[in-house]
Design a protein around this motif. Sequence first.
Motif, PDB file in Angstrom:
ATOM      1  N   UNK A  39       5.119 -15.353  -1.985  1.00  0.00           N
ATOM      2  CA  UNK A  39       5.161 -14.158  -2.804  1.00  0.00           C
ATOM      3  C   UNK A  39       3.855 -13.391  -2.761  1.00  0.00           C
ATOM      4  N   UNK A  40       3.777 -12.367  -3.560  1.00  0.00           N
ATOM      5  CA  UNK A  40       2.590 -11.512  -3.622  1.00  0.00           C
ATOM      6  C   UNK A  40       2.212 -11.267  -5.075  1.00  0.00           C
ATOM      7  N   UNK A  41       0.945 -11.468  -5.399  1.00  0.00           N
ATOM      8  CA  UNK A  41       0.441 -11.211  -6.748  1.00  0.00           C
ATOM      9  C   UNK A  41      -0.735 -10.257  -6.668  1.00  0.00           C
ATOM     10  N   UNK A  42      -1.158  -9.735  -7.822  1.00  0.00           N
ATOM     11  CA  UNK A  42      -2.213  -8.725  -7.816  1.00  0.00           C
ATOM     12  C   UNK A  42      -3.570  -9.251  -8.275  1.00  0.00           C
ATOM     13  N   UNK A  43      -3.729 -10.582  -8.312  1.00  0.00           N
ATOM     14  CA  UNK A  43      -5.044 -11.147  -8.643  1.00  0.00           C
ATOM     15  C   UNK A  43      -5.143 -12.578  -8.147  1.00  0.00           C
ATOM     16  N   UNK A  44      -6.361 -12.990  -7.846  1.00  0.00           N
ATOM     17  CA  UNK A  44      -6.603 -14.347  -7.385  1.00  0.00           C
ATOM     18  C   UNK A  44      -6.291 -15.358  -8.485  1.00  0.00           C
ATOM     19  N   UNK A  45      -6.519 -14.965  -9.745  1.00  0.00           N
ATOM     20  CA  UNK A  45      -6.268 -15.860 -10.876  1.00  0.00           C
ATOM     21  C   UNK A  45      -4.793 -16.251 -10.936  1.00  0.00           C
ATOM     22  N   UNK A  69      -2.544 -12.210  -2.074  1.00  0.00           N
ATOM     23  CA  UNK A  69      -3.102 -11.356  -3.119  1.00  0.00           C
ATOM     24  C   UNK A  69      -3.236  -9.941  -2.564  1.00  0.00           C
ATOM     25  N   UNK A  70      -2.598  -8.996  -3.233  1.00  0.00           N
ATOM     26  CA  UNK A  70      -2.686  -7.593  -2.822  1.00  0.00           C
ATOM     27  C   UNK A  70      -2.958  -6.730  -4.046  1.00  0.00           C
ATOM     28  N   UNK A 130     -14.473 -15.638  -9.061  1.00  0.00           N
ATOM     29  CA  UNK A 130     -13.070 -15.627  -8.667  1.00  0.00           C
ATOM     30  C   UNK A 130     -12.221 -14.672  -9.509  1.00  0.00           C
ATOM     31  N   UNK A 131     -12.697 -14.308 -10.709  1.00  0.00           N
ATOM     32  CA  UNK A 131     -11.936 -13.400 -11.559  1.00  0.00           C
ATOM     33  C   UNK A 131     -12.317 -11.940 -11.369  1.00  0.00           C
ATOM     34  N   UNK A 132     -13.245 -11.658 -10.480  1.00  0.00           N
ATOM     35  CA  UNK A 132     -13.671 -10.283 -10.250  1.00  0.00           C
ATOM     36  C   UNK A 132     -12.567  -9.472  -9.583  1.00  0.00           C
ATOM     37  N   UNK A 133     -12.515  -8.207  -9.908  1.00  0.00           N
ATOM     38  CA  UNK A 133     -11.488  -7.331  -9.358  1.00  0.00           C
ATOM     39  C   UNK A 133     -11.589  -7.233  -7.839  1.00  0.00           C
ATOM     40  N   UNK A 134     -10.444  -7.268  -7.171  1.00  0.00           N
ATOM     41  CA  UNK A 134     -10.292  -7.141  -5.719  1.00  0.00           C
ATOM     42  C   UNK A 134     -10.652  -8.401  -4.940  1.00  0.00           C
TER      43      UNK A 134
END
Length: 217
Positions: A39-45, A69-70, A130-134
């Motif tokens: 699947x695809x999610x929008x954050x590493x978290x 992650x996208x 790891x929680x930083x954006x992008x």
Amino acid sequence: MRSDLSIKEDILEELEWQPSIDETQIGVVVKDGIVTLTGTVDSYVKKREAEKAAKSVVGVKAVAEEIEVQYGTSAHKSDTEIAKAAVNALKWNISVPSNKIDVKVEDGWVYLEGEVMWDFEKTAAKKAVENLQSVKYVVNNIALKNPVRAEDIKNKIKKAFERSADIDSKGITVKAEGHNIKLIGKVHSLKEKEDARRTAFYAPGVWSVENELVVEY
């Protein structure tokens, strides 16, 4: 022994239970107790939490994590911006000796290098970025430099296992080769196997953990 279908149903319920995860974005395939997440999610978290949720389910022998992650174009940051944010995050984290850590960013992947004395410093550095954006993924290549004797490391890990309510220490043998630890034996769940690895890795002076524990339900 649990069926693959019942394991899959529990994983889907566990994903739904997690407030940070949209379970509709995650695909789950189970074969012989081996779980593949897609699947695809929008954050590493979210990627990390999905893997953690799957590993917590009884009957899971291993997890192959293929989630991508996208980030949306409006939230996307350049590698330079991510690198600057990572440097600042390390600088303001009191558990991290930021002057001993180097940061490199390539296509959203953050690479951490350097040397620290304790594993909690290495772990704190990873959590700080790891929680930083992008950020798509964090590769933690920070080395541990600690003069603790191998026998002392081994004894500390054994005592930590004995203290833990989640680990059956009787089924685990700890071998120490310098600062490298090998765990051999049998545990009752994949979570217990992960807990044992994490506990061993947190011991002062440990550089790596080879987890050969076998899961037997």
